[in-house]
Write an enzyme that holds these catalytic residues in place. Structure first.
Site, PDB file in Angstrom:
ATOM      1  CG  ASP A   8     -61.232  36.361  -2.354  1.00  0.00           C
ATOM      2  OD1 ASP A   8     -61.110  35.668  -1.334  1.00  0.00           O
ATOM      3  OD2 ASP A   8     -60.862  35.982  -3.482  1.00  0.00           O
ATOM      4  CG  ASP A  10     -55.320  33.357  -1.766  1.00  0.00           C
ATOM      5  OD1 ASP A  10     -54.453  34.148  -1.355  1.00  0.00           O
ATOM      6  OD2 ASP A  10     -55.560  32.270  -1.203  1.00  0.00           O
TER       7      ASP A  10
END
Length: 178
Positions: A8, A10
């Site tokens: 992922d 952020d």
């Protein structure tokens, strides 16, 4: 065997904000994350990123600005003479019911297609329940980090997290794999 990992963005690679990361100046790497990606690359791993970026749909920033944020990541990795292999993003909001928005599997299916392989048993490192859910839906090996929304995710005590290993940050998660 081709070693591939999905990250992922952020809260895992860069610091997250509830106000969204809207400009390259706000895109600040999590401590150790650039080194973690460099370690993966130098150990022969393919590194893909799958990131929900609803700020595009919300009008907080343009696709060009998003690209500029990814260019910043590219420049930071260039100092280690490595690069991310693929970045997949979903510009949609939950209400769009877009199949590519995590926990939908579209971005991960795109990564499978891009590299011509199955993501079953491949590690995915995230900081949210959606990351864990999509990893499980794709029969991957989810890993959770405490950075970003990780602590908030853990505080919800979801039964879906019972078998998911938890790490302080991307670097400690990567070191456990290597």
């Amino acid at each position: 065997m081709n070693k591939i990992i999905v990250l992922d963005r952020d809260g895992v690679v860069n610091q997250d904000s509830d106000a969204y990361i809207k400009h390259p100046d706000e895109w600040i790497p999590e401590p150790g994350s650039i080194e973690a990606i460099a370690k993966l690359k130098k150990s022969g791993w393919t590194v893909a990123i799958a990131t929900n970026q609803s700020g595009v749909r919300r009008g907080y920033y343009s696709r060009q600005t998003l690209h500029a944020m990814h260019q910043k990541l590219t420049q930071l990795l260039a100092e280690y003479e490595v690069a991310v292999d693929w970045i997949s993003y979903s510009p949609y909001v939950s209400e769009d019911n877009a199949p590519c928005r995590k926990p939908g599997t579209g971005m991960l299916q795109a990564i499978q297609n891009r590299f011509g392989l199955s993501l079953a048993n491949v590690p995915m490192i995230g900081d949210s329940l959606a990351d864990i859910q999509v990893a499980k839906a794709m029969k991957m090996k989810p890993m959770l980090v405490r950075t970003g929304k990780g602590e908030r995710t853990l505080s919800k005590k979801s039964p879906e997290l019972s078998d998911v290993p938890v790490y302080d940050n991307l670097l400690t998660a990567v070191e456990s794999l290597l």
